[in-house]
Design a protein around this motif. Sequence first.
Motif, PDB file in Angstrom:
ATOM      1  N   HIS A 192       7.183  19.413   1.355  1.00  0.00           N
ATOM      2  CA  HIS A 192       8.173  19.476   0.266  1.00  0.00           C
ATOM      3  C   HIS A 192       9.099  18.266   0.294  1.00  0.00           C
ATOM      4  N   LEU A 193       8.517  17.121   0.624  1.00  0.00           N
ATOM      5  CA  LEU A 193       9.268  15.871   0.644  1.00  0.00           C
ATOM      6  C   LEU A 193       8.970  15.076  -0.618  1.00  0.00           C
ATOM      7  N   ASP A 194       9.720  14.020  -0.834  1.00  0.00           N
ATOM      8  CA  ASP A 194       9.581  13.186  -2.026  1.00  0.00           C
ATOM      9  C   ASP A 194       8.214  12.496  -2.026  1.00  0.00           C
ATOM     10  N   ILE A 195       7.387  12.833  -3.006  1.00  0.00           N
ATOM     11  CA  ILE A 195       6.022  12.304  -3.037  1.00  0.00           C
ATOM     12  C   ILE A 195       5.994  10.824  -3.422  1.00  0.00           C
ATOM     13  N   GLY A 196       7.100  10.342  -4.003  1.00  0.00           N
ATOM     14  CA  GLY A 196       7.163   8.943  -4.392  1.00  0.00           C
ATOM     15  C   GLY A 196       8.064   8.107  -3.518  1.00  0.00           C
ATOM     16  N   ASP A 197       8.349   8.577  -2.310  1.00  0.00           N
ATOM     17  CA  ASP A 197       9.208   7.845  -1.375  1.00  0.00           C
ATOM     18  C   ASP A 197       8.619   6.457  -1.102  1.00  0.00           C
ATOM     19  N   GLU A 198       9.384   5.417  -1.417  1.00  0.00           N
ATOM     20  CA  GLU A 198       8.861   4.054  -1.319  1.00  0.00           C
ATOM     21  C   GLU A 198       8.475   3.696   0.114  1.00  0.00           C
ATOM     22  N   SER A 199       9.207   4.196   1.092  1.00  0.00           N
ATOM     23  CA  SER A 199       8.879   3.854   2.482  1.00  0.00           C
ATOM     24  C   SER A 199       7.510   4.411   2.868  1.00  0.00           C
ATOM     25  N   VAL A 200       7.179   5.590   2.356  1.00  0.00           N
ATOM     26  CA  VAL A 200       5.867   6.186   2.623  1.00  0.00           C
ATOM     27  C   VAL A 200       4.777   5.376   1.924  1.00  0.00           C
ATOM     28  N   LEU A 201       5.058   4.990   0.692  1.00  0.00           N
ATOM     29  CA  LEU A 201       4.076   4.196  -0.054  1.00  0.00           C
ATOM     30  C   LEU A 201       3.856   2.832   0.597  1.00  0.00           C
TER      31      LEU A 201
ATOM     32  N   ASN B  39       4.134   2.289   3.784  1.00  0.00           N
ATOM     33  CA  ASN B  39       3.323   2.558   4.977  1.00  0.00           C
ATOM     34  C   ASN B  39       1.838   2.619   4.611  1.00  0.00           C
ATOM     35  N   TYR B  40       1.554   3.251   3.460  1.00  0.00           N
ATOM     36  CA  TYR B  40       0.166   3.284   2.972  1.00  0.00           C
ATOM     37  C   TYR B  40      -0.345   1.860   2.756  1.00  0.00           C
ATOM     38  N   GLU B  41       0.464   1.044   2.089  1.00  0.00           N
ATOM     39  CA  GLU B  41       0.056  -0.322   1.784  1.00  0.00           C
ATOM     40  C   GLU B  41      -0.288  -1.092   3.060  1.00  0.00           C
ATOM     41  N   GLN B  42       0.561  -0.982   4.058  1.00  0.00           N
ATOM     42  CA  GLN B  42       0.311  -1.669   5.329  1.00  0.00           C
ATOM     43  C   GLN B  42      -0.942  -1.142   6.017  1.00  0.00           C
ATOM     44  N   ALA B  43      -1.153   0.162   5.917  1.00  0.00           N
ATOM     45  CA  ALA B  43      -2.319   0.774   6.567  1.00  0.00           C
ATOM     46  C   ALA B  43      -3.630   0.283   5.981  1.00  0.00           C
ATOM     47  N   ARG B  44      -3.617  -0.153   4.711  1.00  0.00           N
ATOM     48  CA  ARG B  44      -4.845  -0.557   4.052  1.00  0.00           C
ATOM     49  C   ARG B  44      -5.118  -2.055   4.117  1.00  0.00           C
ATOM     50  N   LEU B  45      -4.141  -2.854   4.500  1.00  0.00           N
ATOM     51  CA  LEU B  45      -4.289  -4.303   4.401  1.00  0.00           C
ATOM     52  C   LEU B  45      -5.434  -4.858   5.238  1.00  0.00           C
ATOM     53  N   ALA B  46      -5.619  -4.363   6.459  1.00  0.00           N
ATOM     54  CA  ALA B  46      -6.657  -4.924   7.339  1.00  0.00           C
ATOM     55  C   ALA B  46      -8.044  -4.754   6.725  1.00  0.00           C
ATOM     56  N   ASP B  47      -8.356  -3.547   6.256  1.00  0.00           N
ATOM     57  CA  ASP B  47      -9.657  -3.290   5.640  1.00  0.00           C
ATOM     58  C   ASP B  47      -9.828  -4.130   4.384  1.00  0.00           C
ATOM     59  N   GLN B  48      -8.790  -4.177   3.548  1.00  0.00           N
ATOM     60  CA  GLN B  48      -8.871  -4.957   2.315  1.00  0.00           C
ATOM     61  C   GLN B  48      -9.119  -6.437   2.599  1.00  0.00           C
ATOM     62  N   LYS B  49      -8.342  -7.004   3.508  1.00  0.00           N
ATOM     63  CA  LYS B  49      -8.486  -8.438   3.809  1.00  0.00           C
ATOM     64  C   LYS B  49      -9.870  -8.758   4.349  1.00  0.00           C
ATOM     65  N   LYS B  50     -10.400  -7.875   5.178  1.00  0.00           N
ATOM     66  CA  LYS B  50     -11.723  -8.091   5.768  1.00  0.00           C
ATOM     67  C   LYS B  50     -12.801  -8.126   4.674  1.00  0.00           C
ATOM     68  N   VAL B  51     -12.754  -7.161   3.758  1.00  0.00           N
ATOM     69  CA  VAL B  51     -13.756  -7.084   2.685  1.00  0.00           C
ATOM     70  C   VAL B  51     -13.605  -8.248   1.721  1.00  0.00           C
ATOM     71  N   ILE B  52     -12.372  -8.558   1.338  1.00  0.00           N
ATOM     72  CA  ILE B  52     -12.120  -9.662   0.400  1.00  0.00           C
ATOM     73  C   ILE B  52     -12.590 -10.992   0.993  1.00  0.00           C
ATOM     74  N   PHE B  53     -12.266 -11.223   2.262  1.00  0.00           N
ATOM     75  CA  PHE B  53     -12.686 -12.450   2.951  1.00  0.00           C
ATOM     76  C   PHE B  53     -14.211 -12.538   2.990  1.00  0.00           C
ATOM     77  N   PHE B  54     -14.856 -11.437   3.361  1.00  0.00           N
ATOM     78  CA  PHE B  54     -16.317 -11.407   3.489  1.00  0.00           C
ATOM     79  C   PHE B  54     -16.984 -11.742   2.154  1.00  0.00           C
ATOM     80  N   CYS B  55     -16.592 -11.047   1.079  1.00  0.00           N
ATOM     81  CA  CYS B  55     -17.240 -11.252  -0.221  1.00  0.00           C
ATOM     82  C   CYS B  55     -16.982 -12.659  -0.758  1.00  0.00           C
ATOM     83  N   ASP B  56     -15.752 -13.111  -0.633  1.00  0.00           N
ATOM     84  CA  ASP B  56     -15.400 -14.437  -1.148  1.00  0.00           C
ATOM     85  C   ASP B  56     -16.163 -15.538  -0.419  1.00  0.00           C
TER      86      ASP B  56
END
Length: 402
Positions: free
Chosen positions: A331-340, A342-359
């Motif tokens: 029952h916490l704020d679903i749009g809390d920017e700090s949580v969002l 955290n999500y962004e940081q959690a995804r960066l490694a996978d994203q950078k790896k795939v983007i680098f590979f394809c490019d």
Amino acid sequence: MDNPVIIVGGGMVGLSLALMLAKCNIQVTLLEAITYPDEAVNQDIPYHSSFDARNSALSRRSVQIYQELGLWDKLQQHATPILQVHISEQGSFGKAKLVNTEEKVESFGQVIENAWLGRVLLREAQQNALIQLIDGVSVSALHQDAEQVYLTATQAEKTLNLVSKLVIAADGRDSFCRQALGIGVEVHDYDQVAIVTTVQTSKPHQQIGFERFSPLGPLALLPLPGEYRRSVVWPVKKGTEQEWLGEQNDQHFLDALQQTYGDRAGKFEKTGKRFCYPLSQVLAHQQVSGRVVLMGNAAHTIHPVAGQGFNLCLRDAHVLVRYLQHQFAQHLDIGDESVLKNYEQARLADQKKVIFFCDHIVRGFSNNNPILKLARNTGLLAFDLVPGIKPMVANFAMGLKA
């Protein structure tokens, strides 16, 4: 109109995300610019920017995600497993091969036509009481304060004013939401256009996926339902696409395929209508701004080589839902920017790896420098011969090391 979560963009990523959230009992309002076909009268889904002529090679991780949603049995009817992957360069000595039995996996992924994937996802969303679909709607304004996000949209003659704690922008490469937030992008134009179609061959595809680098561009041939049907994705130099389009060029296109691919498929007998899509890499400078998250091509549009784009987006959505589910359950704020964030940081490694590979695959195989050509073909041989490389690359391609 107050909505816990609004998704802007009802293509394959937006619909998949909506179904993930609904499975967590989170209500979703989904806005889509096109008018969906009426499920009640069993209309076919037409080709448009999401459910189009292209195909998706779903990684094993993507298949697992759809299994968790209870959708895989319906999708599998229209999917074909990839049991082998062959990689080569036309006119060169380097070759590499992945075989599912050697890597001890059921398959490396499943190929499904986007029109079928979109049809199944749309019907599931239309039948889900927690998902409100508003189609034929154009978002014209977005702003936010510390507590809410405010959207203005038009639908026919009506103006809709929507308010939400969280907006997820999955509205494509040219995202209106991203522009409204003032988020910049890094763009690289590959000077290529992808020619996409379906072909029929005289020999069965035997569930083999094929990536062949040619002077025209990297040709991907993937197996489709039906023993002799194959998907073609062939990026060619921008400006040459008219040479390959139109019924009058059918035989010319088939002849070029034959010359590039060789006789392993037998004869290329028939081709469907060809479609073309310009290719560029578009990376948002940030993926979270306040209570808005960029998702799918709005966050990162990448080259289709190796078929990683949609799979990456699906993993993003799956991880985001984990964060939102925790907020919702507590029952916490679903749009809390700090949580969002955290999500962004959690995804960066996978994203950078795939983007680098394809490019780098595209840039590396687009250069005809003899030294680079020798290096990449030696690399293909090493891939095939050096122990330990294949399992690592196979797990990466299957999305299991994200």
